[in-house]
Write a protein that holds these residues in place. Structure first.
Motif, PDB file in Angstrom:
ATOM      1  N   GLY A  53       0.900  -1.008  -0.091  1.00 42.17           N
ATOM      2  CA  GLY A  53       0.023  -0.050   0.070  1.00 42.17           C
ATOM      3  C   GLY A  53       0.904   1.327   0.025  1.00 42.17           C
ATOM      4  O   GLY A  53       1.419   1.644  -0.816  1.00 42.17           O
ATOM      5  N   VAL A  54       0.781   2.074   0.989  1.00 42.74           N
ATOM      6  CA  VAL A  54       1.176   3.265   1.054  1.00 42.74           C
ATOM      7  C   VAL A  54       2.773   3.300   0.732  1.00 42.74           C
ATOM      8  O   VAL A  54       3.105   4.310  -0.357  1.00 42.74           O
ATOM      9  N   ASP A 102      -4.730  -2.127  -1.105  1.00 44.83           N
ATOM     10  CA  ASP A 102      -3.548  -1.912  -1.595  1.00 44.83           C
ATOM     11  C   ASP A 102      -3.771  -1.122  -3.089  1.00 44.83           C
ATOM     12  O   ASP A 102      -3.064  -0.158  -3.346  1.00 44.83           O
ATOM     13  N   ASP A 105      -6.365  -0.067  -4.237  1.00 47.43           N
ATOM     14  CA  ASP A 105      -6.888   1.625  -4.270  1.00 47.43           C
ATOM     15  C   ASP A 105      -6.030   2.651  -3.934  1.00 47.43           C
ATOM     16  O   ASP A 105      -5.846   3.691  -4.202  1.00 47.43           O
ATOM     17  N   THR A 106      -4.982   2.233  -2.831  1.00 45.24           N
ATOM     18  CA  THR A 106      -3.928   3.325  -2.246  1.00 45.24           C
ATOM     19  C   THR A 106      -2.825   3.546  -3.504  1.00 45.24           C
ATOM     20  O   THR A 106      -2.676   4.854  -3.525  1.00 45.24           O
ATOM     21  N   TYR A 121      -5.134   5.656  -6.163  1.00 44.15           N
ATOM     22  CA  TYR A 121      -5.176   6.985  -5.587  1.00 44.15           C
ATOM     23  C   TYR A 121      -4.082   8.071  -5.745  1.00 44.15           C
ATOM     24  O   TYR A 121      -4.044   9.192  -6.003  1.00 44.15           O
ATOM     25  N   THR A 122      -2.841   7.330  -5.175  1.00 42.50           N
ATOM     26  CA  THR A 122      -1.678   8.015  -5.033  1.00 42.50           C
ATOM     27  C   THR A 122      -1.042   8.528  -6.617  1.00 42.50           C
ATOM     28  O   THR A 122      -0.789   9.518  -6.469  1.00 42.50           O
ATOM     29  N   VAL A 177      -5.020  10.919  -3.600  1.00 43.44           N
ATOM     30  CA  VAL A 177      -5.078  10.189  -2.351  1.00 43.44           C
ATOM     31  C   VAL A 177      -5.009  11.405  -1.018  1.00 43.44           C
ATOM     32  O   VAL A 177      -4.588  12.345  -1.121  1.00 43.44           O
ATOM     33  N   TRP A 218      -3.815   6.751   2.439  1.00 41.14           N
ATOM     34  CA  TRP A 218      -4.732   5.911   1.867  1.00 41.14           C
ATOM     35  C   TRP A 218      -6.067   6.630   1.734  1.00 41.14           C
ATOM     36  O   TRP A 218      -6.192   7.653   2.534  1.00 41.14           O
ATOM     37  N   ASP A 275     -14.393   6.689  -2.241  1.00 39.76           N
ATOM     38  CA  ASP A 275     -13.843   5.574  -1.962  1.00 39.76           C
ATOM     39  C   ASP A 275     -14.801   4.515  -2.271  1.00 39.76           C
ATOM     40  O   ASP A 275     -14.604   3.361  -3.188  1.00 39.76           O
TER      41      ASP A 275
END
Lengths: 348, 348
Positions: free
Chosen positions: B26-27, B69, B71-72, B75-76, B81, B87, B116
């Protein structure tokens, strides 16, 4: 007030709660049911109200099961309906829909608010788990003290599709109604799936055990007519021992709201209070109705219906929340007249 | 900067776009990939970036498929994000979730914002129609010019479940991570469904044809480790002709963010930059890594890894958007060091 003969049944409310069962579509049925519920509460009448709701307008949008009429009735009875448009939630926003459109999804002509989408997500989650629509509706309803039991007409998917008269194809009812504004004439309405459908649990019993059955001023073709199309429901209305009283959705040759005229034309029925009553038919002639309320402008229909053996009455039929000089709203007066025609006299 | 031996491969970027494939959670993975993309754009490097994302955290919430993950990362890379939490969406609201909770649904410990939720509705609609997750991800990604190809590790559902060490049962990874904050020790992580899973279309090719494979500072157990657990992916990393360089998610014995220490403990690996590198292993000893970046505080690991035959380098590893006196952000420096360790020299 012009009155023909009255019904033969008189219901008392002493031995058990007054059982009223309604067959309803969206806005008209929802407002009428709300008016009935509120009046009975104010008069201190112990009542069991059941509203059997059209689900022929239901559709899948982006994987979510949307039930326009069930939701309109739910939101109206819960007191959270958008007061002006009569459907959808008040204080609504459109953030989810905007995102769906940005992803290339959604129906451009069918906008769903965020609060409304939550209802669809919740319902769809239950349906995907195998919960029948009737049980899902009960769970959604349990959030509020509705004072009315909501039943879908069927747990099976029965969708009203519209064969367009210009031969351009068949569309879902909602597309015809919302996107095309019923401007393209319909050749025929088809209840897709109806032959495999059965009334939802509780529907037939609510009709058989009712003290009064009411047909609110909903669309007689694609709302009440769709409910009646589910195998067994028409017969249950015809054979119930309760008086069956309807309220005309047509005033002076035009629908109060919506485009019922286009629907009536499709099924070969004139857009008039008289013709709609005859479309339902008098129970004395194997039809459905014992009584029928028409607007004052349609008062001449009262005598004509009396000749058919159908008790009718004329009064102002525009429902509204405005309270008149007598302290009664127009909706109250309509509800009282319908109950009165069914032989029910309320205390107070 | 402390440097051990360098890798043997040197990639030029003249004959074809520089192909970089990342395995990410993820992040950390999202921010590293964004930094890589932005740096390559600024340097005018023609590149094809592919990020293979962990889907072991995916879960069903109220009938919606949520892919934390994916989506993170989405979006990032899209620039939408939530900048602080790393997230979810910025400018988020919680109207739908509040409704779902009012209906008695939703997970009290797992809050989904309205924007989301639209992503989940859109994805779920596609999945319900039979669209594979990889294709659904491509359609969601197409909304923005991401400059990176997002691939789920697999089109099959592979969910990481956690056997709790206190014997109280097994929970979904997200429940352990979000609700329990990984405070209850895990006895074991189980990839439910992994034996029937295969890499999503494009994953193996992206590894085989890569010029560089990068492991961003994602959780080595439940993010990168989960991706590597899909049959075929670990072998594809081991056998690619591209150099494989990782960035330590552990700095001075603690994770930069998240609770990777709890995960490492569960699989019997010490929470240190050195131990994580040895957990991945040197390719020269049938492991995965050619190179490894550690933080300056872990500089002693560089020599130890050199003895293992693994090229390592120490530099400040806290990613940030702050630009230093030399005009480079910390993330830029990390990305440049990773590429450099892989033998890639950028113009400019």
């Amino acid at each position: 007030m012009t009155t023909s003969n009255t019904t033969t049944t008189t219901t008392t409310t002493t031995d058990h709660p007054l059982r009223v069962t309604l067959l309803a579509g969206g806005v008209g049925g929802a407002r009428f049911t709300r008016g009935l519920r509120d009046l009975l509460v104010r008069r201190g009448v112990d009542a069991e109200l059941t509203v059997v709701v059209n689900t022929g307008d239901d559709l899948w949008v982006d994987g979510l099961r949307v039930c326009p009429d069930l939701d309109t009735v739910l939101y109206t009875l819960a007191g959270v309906v958008h007061p002006d448009q009569g459907w959808g939630r008040q204080d609504e926003t459109l953030r989810v829909s905007a995102e769906l459109h940005a992803y290339g999804l959604g129906l451009p002509w069918f906008t769903l608010g965020d609060l409304d989408i939550a209802t669809h997500v919740a319902r769809t989650a239950m349906l995907r788990e195998g919960v029948p629509l009737s049980a899902a509706t009960a769970r959604l309803s349990a959030r509020w003290p509705l004072g009315v039991r909501l039943l879908p007409m069927s747990d099976q998917e029965v969708e009203t599709h519209v064969e367009l008269a210009d031969g351009s194809g068949t569309v879902h009812f909602e597309e015809w109604w919302v996107r095309l504004r019923a401007a393209v004439p319909a050749r025929r309405f088809v209840q897709v799936g109806v032959e495999d459908a059965s009334p939802a649990p509780g529907v037939l019993d609510a009709l058989a055990s009712a003290d009064v059955v009411l047909l609110p001023p909903s669309n007689p073709v694609v709302s009440v007519g769709t409910v009646l199309g589910v195998p067994g429901i028409r017969e249950a209305v015809r054979t119930t021992s309760a008086p069956v009283v309807g309220v005309s959705p047509i005033l002076g040759g035009a629908p109060v709201r919506g485009m019922a005229d286009a629907c009536l034309t499709t099924v070969g029925v004139e857009t008039s209070a008289l013709a709609v009553a005859r479309h339902y038919g008098s129970r004395r002639a194997s039809g459905l109705l014992d009584g029928w309320l028409v607007d004052d402008v349609d008062a001449p229909a009262v005598a004509a219906l009396a000749a058919d053996g159908l008790a009718a009455r004329a009064l102002p039929l525009l429902m509204g929340d405005d309270v008149g000089d007598d302290g009664r709203s127009a909706t109250d007066a309509i509800v009282l007249a319908a109950l009165d025609l069914a032989g029910v006299r309320l205390p107070g």
